[in-house]
Every structure is written in structure tokens, then in C-alpha cells.
Design a protein around this motif. Sequence first.
Motif, PDB file in Angstrom:
ATOM      1  N   GLY A 107      50.308  41.982  51.651  1.00 23.82           N
ATOM      2  CA  GLY A 107      49.273  41.471  52.552  1.00 23.82           C
ATOM      3  C   GLY A 107      48.203  40.735  51.781  1.00 23.82           C
ATOM      4  O   GLY A 107      47.994  40.976  50.593  1.00 23.82           O
ATOM      5  N   ALA A 108      47.522  39.849  52.505  1.00 24.46           N
ATOM      6  CA  ALA A 108      46.546  38.970  51.854  1.00 24.46           C
ATOM      7  C   ALA A 108      45.382  39.746  51.241  1.00 24.46           C
ATOM      8  O   ALA A 108      44.767  39.298  50.279  1.00 24.46           O
ATOM      9  N   LEU A 109      45.086  40.931  51.817  1.00 19.81           N
ATOM     10  CA  LEU A 109      43.908  41.665  51.351  1.00 19.81           C
ATOM     11  C   LEU A 109      44.266  42.921  50.555  1.00 19.81           C
ATOM     12  O   LEU A 109      43.383  43.711  50.220  1.00 19.81           O
ATOM     13  N   ALA A 110      45.551  43.093  50.234  1.00 19.88           N
ATOM     14  CA  ALA A 110      45.972  44.336  49.581  1.00 19.88           C
ATOM     15  C   ALA A 110      45.394  44.480  48.172  1.00 19.88           C
ATOM     16  O   ALA A 110      45.204  45.591  47.686  1.00 19.88           O
ATOM     17  N   LYS A 111      45.116  43.367  47.520  1.00 21.90           N
ATOM     18  CA  LYS A 111      44.663  43.466  46.127  1.00 21.90           C
ATOM     19  C   LYS A 111      43.292  42.848  45.895  1.00 21.90           C
ATOM     20  O   LYS A 111      42.927  42.531  44.754  1.00 21.90           O
ATOM     21  N   VAL A 112      42.573  42.613  46.970  1.00 19.42           N
ATOM     22  CA  VAL A 112      41.190  42.145  46.812  1.00 19.42           C
ATOM     23  C   VAL A 112      40.276  43.085  47.582  1.00 19.42           C
ATOM     24  O   VAL A 112      40.682  43.691  48.569  1.00 19.42           O
ATOM     25  N   SER A 113      39.062  43.223  47.101  1.00 20.28           N
ATOM     26  CA  SER A 113      38.095  44.070  47.803  1.00 20.28           C
ATOM     27  C   SER A 113      36.696  43.680  47.353  1.00 20.28           C
ATOM     28  O   SER A 113      36.529  43.091  46.271  1.00 20.28           O
ATOM     29  N   ILE A 114      35.739  44.009  48.176  1.00 23.46           N
ATOM     30  CA  ILE A 114      34.353  43.731  47.796  1.00 23.46           C
ATOM     31  C   ILE A 114      33.984  44.512  46.518  1.00 23.46           C
ATOM     32  O   ILE A 114      33.408  43.934  45.589  1.00 23.46           O
ATOM     33  N   PRO A 115      34.325  45.827  46.421  1.00 20.39           N
ATOM     34  CA  PRO A 115      34.005  46.525  45.161  1.00 20.39           C
ATOM     35  C   PRO A 115      34.671  45.870  43.950  1.00 20.39           C
ATOM     36  O   PRO A 115      34.065  45.783  42.874  1.00 20.39           O
ATOM     37  N   GLY A 116      35.914  45.404  44.122  1.00 23.95           N
ATOM     38  CA  GLY A 116      36.600  44.735  43.018  1.00 23.95           C
ATOM     39  C   GLY A 116      35.910  43.441  42.623  1.00 23.95           C
ATOM     40  O   GLY A 116      35.782  43.125  41.434  1.00 23.95           O
ATOM     41  N   PHE A 117      35.462  42.685  43.624  1.00 17.31           N
ATOM     42  CA  PHE A 117      34.753  41.438  43.339  1.00 17.31           C
ATOM     43  C   PHE A 117      33.412  41.729  42.662  1.00 17.31           C
ATOM     44  O   PHE A 117      33.005  41.035  41.728  1.00 17.31           O
ATOM     45  N   ARG A 118      32.747  42.788  43.105  1.00 11.66           N
ATOM     46  CA  ARG A 118      31.474  43.177  42.467  1.00 11.66           C
ATOM     47  C   ARG A 118      31.699  43.479  40.979  1.00 11.66           C
ATOM     48  O   ARG A 118      30.916  43.052  40.128  1.00 11.66           O
ATOM     49  N   LYS A 119      32.789  44.211  40.691  1.00 11.06           N
ATOM     50  CA  LYS A 119      33.072  44.553  39.290  1.00 11.06           C
ATOM     51  C   LYS A 119      33.308  43.278  38.471  1.00 11.06           C
ATOM     52  O   LYS A 119      32.840  43.161  37.330  1.00 11.06           O
ATOM     53  N   ALA A 120      34.031  42.333  39.058  1.00  8.47           N
ATOM     54  CA  ALA A 120      34.303  41.079  38.336  1.00  8.47           C
ATOM     55  C   ALA A 120      32.996  40.329  38.069  1.00  8.47           C
ATOM     56  O   ALA A 120      32.780  39.795  36.971  1.00  8.47           O
ATOM     57  N   LEU A 121      32.114  40.306  39.068  1.00  7.31           N
ATOM     58  CA  LEU A 121      30.818  39.624  38.887  1.00  7.31           C
ATOM     59  C   LEU A 121      30.008  40.312  37.791  1.00  7.31           C
ATOM     60  O   LEU A 121      29.392  39.654  36.943  1.00  7.31           O
ATOM     61  N   GLU A 122      30.006  41.642  37.809  1.00  5.56           N
ATOM     62  CA  GLU A 122      29.244  42.390  36.793  1.00  5.56           C
ATOM     63  C   GLU A 122      29.800  42.112  35.387  1.00  5.56           C
ATOM     64  O   GLU A 122      29.029  41.943  34.433  1.00  5.56           O
ATOM     65  N   ARG A 123      31.123  42.076  35.279  1.00  4.95           N
ATOM     66  CA  ARG A 123      31.724  41.812  33.958  1.00  4.95           C
ATOM     67  C   ARG A 123      31.408  40.384  33.501  1.00  4.95           C
ATOM     68  O   ARG A 123      31.188  40.141  32.313  1.00  4.95           O
ATOM     69  N   ALA A 124      31.386  39.444  34.455  1.00  3.91           N
ATOM     70  CA  ALA A 124      31.033  38.064  34.091  1.00  3.91           C
ATOM     71  C   ALA A 124      29.579  37.994  33.621  1.00  3.91           C
ATOM     72  O   ALA A 124      29.262  37.301  32.645  1.00  3.91           O
ATOM     73  N   LEU A 125      28.719  38.717  34.299  1.00  8.59           N
ATOM     74  CA  LEU A 125      27.308  38.738  33.880  1.00  8.59           C
ATOM     75  C   LEU A 125      27.175  39.349  32.487  1.00  8.59           C
ATOM     76  O   LEU A 125      26.371  38.886  31.671  1.00  8.59           O
ATOM     77  N   ASP A 126      27.977  40.369  32.217  1.00  6.48           N
ATOM     78  CA  ASP A 126      27.943  40.996  30.894  1.00  6.48           C
ATOM     79  C   ASP A 126      28.385  39.987  29.819  1.00  6.48           C
ATOM     80  O   ASP A 126      27.749  39.861  28.770  1.00  6.48           O
TER      81      ASP A 126
END
Lengths: 66, 348
Positions: free
Chosen positions: B61-80
Amino acid sequence: MRRILALGTAAALLVPAALALPSPKNDRLRNELNDGQVATAWVYEDLPTALAVAKQAKKPVAVVFR
Amino acid sequence: MARLDTEVRDLLEKFVCVRLVQMKGVDLSLFQFDSDLTWCAFLMNGDGAIYGRYGTKCGQGALAKVSIPGFRKALERALDLHSKWPAVRPALEKKKGSAPLWRFPEAIPAHNGKFGGAPGRRNCIHCHNVLGGERQSFFQQKKPLPDTMVWTYPQPETVGLEIEPDEGNRVKVVWPGSAADKAGVQVGDVIETMAGQPILSIADIQFILHNTPEKAEVALEVKRGGASAKATLSLSGPWRKEDISWRTTTWALRPGFRSDALSPEEKRALGFAPDKLALKLRGVGNNSPAKSAGFKQDDVLLSVNGLDAPWTETEFLAYLRQKCVAGSEVPVVLWRSGKRIQEKLPVP
């Protein structure tokens, strides 16, 4: 005092960058995409401007394809 | 976008946010991603260096591997990573990928002026048009597709890793006997780097796998219980050959119909050998060459060019696009209404 002046100068440099974001094209796309309710300042279809603003502001860039 | 704005605004406000709504003029030497995505993000430095990608689609499914918490983690790691700029620059160099076949989507030969003029609603180049156009250009040149153009952006499962979508880099399951298992990767490991590149999300893992050759050693640096550990994935053979039938872009590989492998029970009921080909046709396109050639819904494909191995649809399509020439006709045997018949399948 010197530090405050430096911060002030930096802030003054950032203001034009922030002001560069709104544009007729930006507003048109924002409306077309029903993004009216989005509060975050998004740049639409203008990567060079976004990269320039980011460099000036020392911010990272989030490019969303949608 | 509204949901992102509400739930991720605190982090997005630390970025300059750009939305690109179509692909015309997009530099493919910089922006390389899975063409099947309906949404993806690049997290970058202002000088064009890529911290990481976000956005994964899969057969569940289109949303099986994406999530808001997952996107937040990616943003935090990019900021780091951004806070460590420019020291992190060397680790990011390979995040841009290799030179594309065509630098801009409108330059892809198969598009041939199809998307000319200024971008508008009627001539947008969509994300899927990029891979679609590249493949079509190969068909026009009578060239077989390389593996990387059939099996694009492999899922981490191809090397035996299931990743927690809400974390983006934490191992949820290690498949027994897989490359990850043999490398000693453990459930709960946090993948910090892969092939030397920082990992922000599942999409980063896919990007690395997409650019990994058939035979390769891929280094992993993981955090395990607070300590650092290293592992090496030893890849060889057909590791990237996963199911692609769920992908929207797969339609352009098809000869005008979908097909499903019959189950062992269905084969038995129809008197077919369990270890032989039996692909049931469905959705034969009205304007397709297959329809014009007489192929019908519910026909069962029993052999292709004399081959009758029990292929999945993906294996059938790979054969068609890697071993047969576009514009040719391939002899096939079909089962229709209880009879075996011979037909010629046009390869579009």
C-alpha cells in the motif's frame, strides 16, 4: 555591543530573503493546489530561489515533489 | 500538505520549504528517486548537497512505509547533519547518484516534444513519466532494459531487512538466510550509515540499493544497544529481483494486459502441471496490440517462445523486456475455453 550589532546586521540580511518568498506565481500555485490553509512559508516551483534563500539564511532545504 | 503543515510545522519551519509540482526542468543529475512515488522529499543543503530522501511506496500500500513520525525523524536527522556542515560534506557526495541517461525529463528521446511549451495542466511531466520515458526510449532503440530499469529502487527486504517505518532506520525483522542475516544484522539495530552514507529513511536505503551492482559488498554501521557495530552485506545473484507488479510504472512494461500466476489448486483443477507456466490474463486493454491480436480476458498463458517455467508476472515481463525486441511478435501457447491454441504476442 559588537555582538548585538553583528546579530542585527545578520537579521537585516535575512529579511529580504524572507520577503523574496511571496510572488504572484507562488500565490497562484498555492491557491490552485488548495494550500491556502498551509501556514508554513512554501516556495512553489522555484528551486533556485529556495536554494539562494537557504544559503543566505544558513537553513537546510526541504524539497517536496507532489 | 496540510497534514504535514499541522504535524511537522515545528520542524519544517527550520527549513526553507519548496514544493515542485511537476518534473519539467528538474535536474535529474540531482533529483534521482523512485518514479512510482506520489510524494517524496529531498532534504538538502543550500549548495545542493543531499542530506537524505524521504518517501517509499511498496506492494503493501502507498502508506505502508511512510508515516508522520518517520518523516519527523528524517527531518531531525537532516537538521543534525546540517548542524555539522561542512564536515559531513564528503559523506554526502554519493547521495547524488551517477550521471543520468538524460539530464532533464523533457530531453528523454521518447518524449520527443510531447511535453513541449511552458508547464501547464495539460503538458506536465509527472514523476512516473521519467522512468516511463527512459524505458520507452530503450524500446524505440530496440535495446533490452538493464536490470536497474526493470527492478528500480529495491526495497530493503531484497537484502533481508524490514525497517520500522516510524523510525526509518531501525531494523524490525531480519529475514533468515538473507544477506542481512549472514552479515550478522540484528533486530533493533539502528542503521546509521550504509555504503558510507548517512541513513535518514528507508528511501535512503533504497537509493543505495538501486545504485548497487549485482555483486557487491555493502558496508553498514549500526548502533546496537548504545554501542557501534559494523556489518557487511555480501550481495550476488538476483537479489534485486523482487515483485514489481504493484508498481504503476509496470503498466508500460506490459503487452496490454495484466496477468496472475495460477495457484497450485487452480493448476490442478485445470489439469496443468504444478511446475509449469500458467499466467491468467486479466484487464486486456481495449486499445492494446494484444487485444488487436486476439488475446482475451481469462486466457491462460502456457508458454512464451517455447519457455514454460512457472514465472510470476514480474518474471514474464522481465523476459519480454530483456530478451525480446520491441516491435517483434513472440510465439505463445494459450489455454482458452479448454483448448490449447497458438498465438503471436506483439511486444509493444
